[in-house]
Design an enzyme around this catalytic site. Sequence first.
Site, short mmCIF file in Angstrom:
data_model
loop_
_atom_site.label_atom_id
_atom_site.label_comp_id
_atom_site.label_asym_id
_atom_site.label_seq_id
_atom_site.Cartn_x
_atom_site.Cartn_y
_atom_site.Cartn_z
N THR A 20 -3.91 -7.94 10.93
CA THR A 20 -4.73 -7.57 9.79
C THR A 20 -6.04 -8.34 9.83
O THR A 20 -6.06 -9.52 10.18
CB THR A 20 -4.00 -7.85 8.45
OG1 THR A 20 -4.93 -7.71 7.36
CG2 THR A 20 -3.39 -9.24 8.41
N HIS A 40 0.82 -1.21 0.00
CA HIS A 40 0.00 0.00 0.00
C HIS A 40 0.86 1.26 0.00
O HIS A 40 0.37 2.35 0.31
CB HIS A 40 -0.96 -0.01 1.19
CG HIS A 40 -2.02 -1.06 1.08
ND1 HIS A 40 -2.78 -1.49 2.15
CD2 HIS A 40 -2.47 -1.78 0.02
CE1 HIS A 40 -3.62 -2.43 1.76
NE2 HIS A 40 -3.45 -2.61 0.46
N ILE A 51 0.31 -8.49 20.09
CA ILE A 51 1.26 -8.80 19.03
C ILE A 51 2.69 -8.56 19.49
O ILE A 51 3.58 -9.38 19.24
CB ILE A 51 0.94 -7.97 17.78
CG1 ILE A 51 -0.38 -8.45 17.17
CG2 ILE A 51 2.07 -8.05 16.75
CD1 ILE A 51 -0.93 -7.55 16.08
#
Length: 272
Positions: free
Chosen positions: A212, A138, A255
């Site tokens: 994600t 992106h 995470i």
Amino acid sequence: MSPAETDRGPDAGSDTDDDVRTVAGWIDEANAITVLTGAGISTDSGIPDFRGPNGVWTKNPAAEKQATLQNYLADPEVRVLAWRARMDHRAWGAEPNDGHRALVQLERRRKLVSLLTQNVDGLHHDAGSDPDKIVEVHGTIREVACLECDYRADMGVVLDRVRLGEDDPPCPQCGGILKSATISFGQQLVARDLLRAQIAAENCDLMLAVGTTLAVYPIAAVVPAAKSAGARVVIVNAEPTEMDHLADMVLRRSISEVLPQICGGAKTRPVG
């Protein structure tokens, strides 16, 4: 043990320390790991995600308009607001966290073959990941590009112009519209990056999807592509994703805490 024999199915979110140890073992066994990261890996660095409870677009729906190419091209006021937002983007003061650094460790263990990221913040670079292994599908906020010619420059060059009073700075080369070198809604992705991502997915033996929701295509397609090619799939995300049902394991943990445990080798695995 094959991926099919370990498939946890759609309920694979109630993980235990044994599950973390299992994933760490899979990583120890793997020879070619492809990682896909999303906004969730950067939240512990102070960069909010987009659609989560505290996401940028959740709190300010108007901000999503700035990320749509048609609106950006058509409305000068949208561009003015976008440049102000870039000035204040949290990426400028952010530092990589332990999650980013854990992926560097995975690379040093010669297991990571490709790091695909939906993020534009550049923190994988700052953490020390090999630029040749990073695919920024992106784009990046650290550079600016003209939408009408081949002009490209460091973002700081144009932000300095904004600070000096240019609300919507034009391209110095052709006078066209400038935008961050990120991929907006309605803007075509770089074909070479998509090809690299597809090849990495089809040639890994473990796909690790981190932070994600796996709801944004075409990049989300790398997960089923890896699964179809015979790779194990591990998802690490705070919230359910669109592809939990494909995963051999889903870890619903911090995470920045769990990646060091699963990426660093046997000595970093949780005990008790």
